[in-house]
Design a protein around this motif. Structure first.
Motif, PDB file in Angstrom:
ATOM      1  N   SER A  83       0.826  -1.213   0.000  1.00 46.71           N
ATOM      2  CA  SER A  83       0.000   0.000   0.000  1.00 46.71           C
ATOM      3  C   SER A  83       0.857   1.259   0.000  1.00 46.71           C
ATOM      4  O   SER A  83       0.355   2.358   0.192  1.00 46.71           O
ATOM      5  CB  SER A  83      -0.924   0.003   1.227  1.00 46.71           C
ATOM      6  OG  SER A  83      -0.155   0.010   2.423  1.00 46.71           O
ATOM      7  N   PHE A  84       2.160   1.095  -0.228  1.00 53.08           N
ATOM      8  CA  PHE A  84       3.088   2.230  -0.255  1.00 53.08           C
ATOM      9  C   PHE A  84       4.149   1.946  -1.306  1.00 53.08           C
ATOM     10  O   PHE A  84       4.299   0.815  -1.781  1.00 53.08           O
ATOM     11  CB  PHE A  84       3.742   2.444   1.111  1.00 53.08           C
ATOM     12  CG  PHE A  84       4.661   1.305   1.526  1.00 53.08           C
ATOM     13  CD1 PHE A  84       6.040   1.436   1.428  1.00 53.08           C
ATOM     14  CD2 PHE A  84       4.149   0.103   2.004  1.00 53.08           C
ATOM     15  CE1 PHE A  84       6.887   0.401   1.792  1.00 53.08           C
ATOM     16  CE2 PHE A  84       4.990  -0.940   2.375  1.00 53.08           C
ATOM     17  CZ  PHE A  84       6.354  -0.796   2.272  1.00 53.08           C
ATOM     18  N   THR A  85       4.877   2.962  -1.689  1.00 54.59           N
ATOM     19  CA  THR A  85       5.979   2.807  -2.631  1.00 54.59           C
ATOM     20  C   THR A  85       7.282   2.716  -1.844  1.00 54.59           C
ATOM     21  O   THR A  85       7.689   3.687  -1.200  1.00 54.59           O
ATOM     22  CB  THR A  85       6.051   3.990  -3.609  1.00 54.59           C
ATOM     23  OG1 THR A  85       4.817   4.081  -4.315  1.00 54.59           O
ATOM     24  CG2 THR A  85       7.192   3.805  -4.598  1.00 54.59           C
ATOM     25  N   PRO A  86       7.938   1.559  -1.836  1.00 55.92           N
ATOM     26  CA  PRO A  86       9.170   1.409  -1.059  1.00 55.92           C
ATOM     27  C   PRO A  86      10.227   2.436  -1.468  1.00 55.92           C
ATOM     28  O   PRO A  86      10.380   2.750  -2.647  1.00 55.92           O
ATOM     29  CB  PRO A  86       9.619  -0.014  -1.393  1.00 55.92           C
ATOM     30  CG  PRO A  86       8.379  -0.723  -1.828  1.00 55.92           C
ATOM     31  CD  PRO A  86       7.559   0.315  -2.528  1.00 55.92           C
ATOM     32  N   ASP A  87      10.941   2.943  -0.469  1.00 53.11           N
ATOM     33  CA  ASP A  87      11.952   3.974  -0.725  1.00 53.11           C
ATOM     34  C   ASP A  87      13.035   3.881   0.353  1.00 53.11           C
ATOM     35  O   ASP A  87      12.824   4.324   1.486  1.00 53.11           O
ATOM     36  CB  ASP A  87      11.312   5.355  -0.713  1.00 53.11           C
ATOM     37  CG  ASP A  87      12.322   6.471  -0.983  1.00 53.11           C
ATOM     38  OD1 ASP A  87      13.502   6.164  -1.248  1.00 53.11           O
ATOM     39  OD2 ASP A  87      11.930   7.655  -0.919  1.00 53.11           O
ATOM     40  N   PRO A  88      14.206   3.311   0.047  1.00 51.76           N
ATOM     41  CA  PRO A  88      15.269   3.170   1.044  1.00 51.76           C
ATOM     42  C   PRO A  88      15.731   4.486   1.653  1.00 51.76           C
ATOM     43  O   PRO A  88      16.221   4.512   2.792  1.00 51.76           O
ATOM     44  CB  PRO A  88      16.410   2.506   0.255  1.00 51.76           C
ATOM     45  CG  PRO A  88      15.735   1.824  -0.873  1.00 51.76           C
ATOM     46  CD  PRO A  88      14.571   2.702  -1.239  1.00 51.76           C
ATOM     47  N   ASP A  89      15.572   5.599   0.934  1.00 53.33           N
ATOM     48  CA  ASP A  89      16.015   6.889   1.465  1.00 53.33           C
ATOM     49  C   ASP A  89      15.202   7.318   2.685  1.00 53.33           C
ATOM     50  O   ASP A  89      15.640   8.189   3.449  1.00 53.33           O
ATOM     51  CB  ASP A  89      15.908   7.973   0.394  1.00 53.33           C
ATOM     52  CG  ASP A  89      17.013   7.863  -0.648  1.00 53.33           C
ATOM     53  OD1 ASP A  89      18.113   7.401  -0.284  1.00 53.33           O
ATOM     54  OD2 ASP A  89      16.769   8.213  -1.812  1.00 53.33           O
ATOM     55  N   GLN A  90      14.029   6.735   2.866  1.00 54.19           N
ATOM     56  CA  GLN A  90      13.155   7.163   3.960  1.00 54.19           C
ATOM     57  C   GLN A  90      13.600   6.622   5.315  1.00 54.19           C
ATOM     58  O   GLN A  90      13.218   7.156   6.346  1.00 54.19           O
ATOM     59  CB  GLN A  90      11.711   6.724   3.684  1.00 54.19           C
ATOM     60  CG  GLN A  90      11.048   7.455   2.534  1.00 54.19           C
ATOM     61  CD  GLN A  90      10.726   8.901   2.873  1.00 54.19           C
ATOM     62  OE1 GLN A  90      10.880   9.353   4.004  1.00 54.19           O
ATOM     63  NE2 GLN A  90      10.279   9.644   1.875  1.00 54.19           N
ATOM     64  N   ASN A  91      14.375   5.562   5.330  1.00 57.18           N
ATOM     65  CA  ASN A  91      14.837   5.005   6.601  1.00 57.18           C
ATOM     66  C   ASN A  91      16.169   5.603   7.008  1.00 57.18           C
ATOM     67  O   ASN A  91      16.884   6.184   6.191  1.00 57.18           O
ATOM     68  CB  ASN A  91      14.975   3.482   6.494  1.00 57.18           C
ATOM     69  CG  ASN A  91      13.640   2.787   6.366  1.00 57.18           C
ATOM     70  OD1 ASN A  91      13.338   2.211   5.332  1.00 57.18           O
ATOM     71  ND2 ASN A  91      12.825   2.845   7.399  1.00 57.18           N
ATOM     72  N   PHE A  92      16.515   5.421   8.270  1.00 57.43           N
ATOM     73  CA  PHE A  92      17.830   5.846   8.754  1.00 57.43           C
ATOM     74  C   PHE A  92      18.910   5.263   7.847  1.00 57.43           C
ATOM     75  O   PHE A  92      18.937   4.069   7.576  1.00 57.43           O
ATOM     76  CB  PHE A  92      18.058   5.356  10.186  1.00 57.43           C
ATOM     77  CG  PHE A  92      19.423   5.706  10.726  1.00 57.43           C
ATOM     78  CD1 PHE A  92      19.605   6.834  11.487  1.00 57.43           C
ATOM     79  CD2 PHE A  92      20.529   4.904  10.440  1.00 57.43           C
ATOM     80  CE1 PHE A  92      20.872   7.171  11.971  1.00 57.43           C
ATOM     81  CE2 PHE A  92      21.785   5.226  10.909  1.00 57.43           C
ATOM     82  CZ  PHE A  92      21.954   6.363  11.685  1.00 57.43           C
TER      83      PHE A  92
END
Length: 672
Positions: free
Chosen positions: A290-299
């Protein structure tokens, strides 16, 4: 072609049961998790009961559960490890991840064994040895290049040993299992799950003449690993298990990063379907998000693909070990209790609770937590934020300062909700059988189940749409783990079937199908070691071999090792030794490498790989450079008080019988 040749495994971490369940839901083919003890992340322990619950859930999708038992063990701990291994086996665990070869010498259950990253697998010879010793899956060193990985694949048998490789997460600067700084300075051993992370500290770097080369730089701190662009190349090199680092990480990280690599691997699998070497998932079902994965969003400490494509000069997070986030705008005005920002993307939105940050004039990262955010002009992307901390205390914050966002509250809240749906495809067939009806379910793995019910043989009032209605009702799989791929109805007449009868029939068929899947589930086989025992690649093991108990000593002696030193943790190496060995080179990163100077007019021959010194407060470490293999050694010695206390603790644990393995200690020479 064997299954190992084409099945790809996405291996996700779990700090606890809840995160493990979501890792499976977000597409993990396997999950690794710590048990109640003996794991290399000492504060990420879980009960056997919770792990059993996770295993039962994962097995519904043919996903696997691996448990970390990857510390080195004292002699008095082997019996506890043996009992735990049997408990985990009885709980349904699929494999144990181990470092200590002593475990192969004791009475373990018939459970598959995987070689931990702590076993430091850098060469084809070491990989082949571990395969022949009975390890079915081996985690390669993160420092390897594609060519080196391919060489290991050539030296090993894909049908007997799966290659596993870290594709995302924090990077340990040392070769795994080859760092003893924490043990030397604090008594907390990284090989026993208690690393103090000296690599993330700031250091003064001083040359051989006492001159400062770098000031307060985190020169041992690496950026985070991200192999998103290299997955196809890693597959071609022979990697089949793609591992995400993060047994300390939170739920949002595991959901997001697992989803990210699930999508990438699924795309790769789809691309290769028509090739002569098609790929497949190693577990069942497809996952939607239900979301677009994005590694930049995590620490993250920014990203690097490390050494996969050769040595890079951008692998370090030298300015800060913190999360710098992503650029979002710049300061236009600073008020008494507010800051005005111009956003780079006018469509971006700031939220109360967002985390912002910026670099001060000394390039130190300063946090700028948002208490309240107010839009001044949505059309122009102008915002006014009211920080939680006093504006006057925000060092070097001024007009023109670039601001990054390293925490997006909206994103965080999105991942706090249900964010994925994993389903196994099934074909449904409803048939008339005399005065009864039968519903057959066949899943994507070829398992079938059938349920029978009475057929009233009453004609439908709407014959034209009756079959469509039956198909639509049967396709509603609700809260099951299944998704209808196709529904076929074979009736002699447009019979009417009450929805209640259809629902009952479907429930019974689903329960039977789940039971059939569970019955068909096959545990991973334990590999048998080659007999007679194959020789270890070396006949001498220094403290770098991490041999900490008599069972491990027997293992290596059986495999032809003549001289076996005890692990550094035995505190018999009291002089200066290599406390860390790493492929990272500080001289290279600071443009002081002799190889970099080659060909530069007036420089060639003047730059030598002389030692450097790292200073953090009273802590001093020497950097020595072994240029032939292009490695760096961080040299130091154990603190006297730490060594004394550690030896006392070992003697007490051994009931007065300290570990002694060999009469003399091997030495290592350094190249310059």
């Amino acid at each position: 072609m064997s299954l190992q040749n084409y099945q790809l495994e996405l291996l996700a971490p779990a700090r606890n049961l809840e995160i493990g369940l979501e890792a499976v839901n977000h597409g993990a083919d396997a999950v690794y998790i710590g048990g109640p003890s003996f794991g290399a992340r000492s504060s990420a322990d879980n009960s056997v009961s919770d792990i059993g619950t996770l295993a039962a859930y994962a097995h519904r999708f043919n996903s696997r559960i691996f448990v970390t038992m990857n510390t080195i063990l004292r002699d008095d701990e082997l019996e506890g490890a043996r009992k735990l291994a049997w408990q985990l086996y009885d709980a349904g665990v699929d494999a144990l991840i181990v470092q200590d070869m002593g475990l192969l010498e004791i009475d373990l259950p018939p459970i598959q064994l995987h070689a931990s990253t702590q076993t430091d697998i850098r060469t084809p010879e070491k990989a082949r040895f571990l395969q022949d010793a009975g390890l079915s899956q081996i985690v390669l060193a993160r420092e390897l290049t594609l060519r080196e990985i391919a060489a290991i694949r050539t030296a090993t048998d894909p049908a007997r040993c799966t290659l596993e490789f870290f594709v995302h997460g924090a990077l340990c600067v040392a070769y795994s299992g080859q760092c003893y700084i924490s043990a030397a300075h604090t008594g907390r051993s990284a090989n026993r799950g208690e690393c103090s992370q000296a690599c993330r500290l700031p250091y003064q770097v001083v040359d051989a003449k006492g001159r400062f080369v770098a000031h307060d730089k985190h020169v041992l701190s690496m950026k985070d690993n991200n192999q998103s662009e290299n997955l196809a190349a890693l597959v071609d090199a022979g990697v089949r298990s793609f591992k995400i680092e993060g047994r300390y990480k939170d739920m949002g990280y595991v959901k997001n990063i697992t989803a990210h690599y699930r999508k990438l691997l699924d795309e790769l699998i789809e691309e290769r379907q028509s090739s002569d070497q098609p790929l497949a998932r190693s577990s069942s079902g497809m996952t939607t998000f239900s979301f677009t994965p994005d590694p930049d969003q995590n620490f993250n400490r920014e990203f690097t693909d490390y050494f996969v494509n050769g040595r890079q000069d951008t692998i370090g997070a030298f300015d800060s070990p913190k999360n710098p986030g992503q650029p979002i705008g710049y300061v236009t005005q600073v008020g008494p209790n507010w800051v005005e920002l111009q956003l780079d993307e006018k469509s971006d939105t700031l939220h109360n609770g967002d985390g912002l940050c910026y670099y001060d004039l000394q390039k130190e990262l300063v946090g700028l937590a948002v208490n309240r955010a107010e839009v001044q002009s949505a059309a122009k992307g102008k915002w006014r934020i009211f920080p939680k901390d006093a504006v006057a205390g925000l060092k070097d914050l001024r007009k023109g300062t670039q601001v990054n966002r390293n925490r997006d509250v909206h994103w965080t809240r999105t991942l706090e909700k249900k964010s994925s749906d994993r389903r196994i495809g099934v074909w449904l067939a409803l048939e008339e059988t005399g005065r009864a009806m039968a519903l057959t379910l066949t899943d994507e793995d070829g398992h079938s189940a059938q349920a029978h019910g009475a057929l009233q043989r009453q004609l439908s009032h709407d014959a034209a749409t009756s079959l469509d209605t039956l198909r639509e009702q049967l396709s509603r799989m609700g809260n099951t783990i299944f998704q209808a791929l196709d529904v076929r109805v074979t009736f002699s007449q447009p019979w009417f079937v009450p929805a209640s009868a259809l629902n009952a029939l479907r429930r019974e068929a689903v329960d039977s199908l789940e039971a059939a899947r569970a019955k068909a589930f096959v545990r991973l086989p334990r590999a048998q070691p080659v007999e007679p025992p194959v020789p270890f690649p070396e006949d001498t093991l220094s403290y770098l071999g991490n041999v900490f108990n008599q069972a491990a000593h027997r293992f290596y002696a059986k495999h032809g090792v003549k001289v076996i030193a005890p692990a550094y943790e035995a505190m018999e190496e009291l002089g200066e030794v290599s406390l860390m060995i790493t492929k990272h080179c500080v001289r290279f990163s600071l443009s002081l490498c002799p190889k970099q100077a080659k060909g530069v007019t007036g420089v060639q021959g003047q730059v030598k790989a002389e030692p450097l010194q790292l200073i953090n407060g009273k802590e001093k470490l020497t950097l020595r450079f072994d240029c032939k293999p292009c490695e760096m050694h961080v040299v130091g010695k154990a603190k006297t008080a730490v060594a004394r206390q550690t030896r006392e603790e070992l003697a007490q644990a051994a009931q007065g019988q300290p570990v002694t393995f060999y009469p003399h200690r091997p030495h290592r020479e350094f190249g310059h």
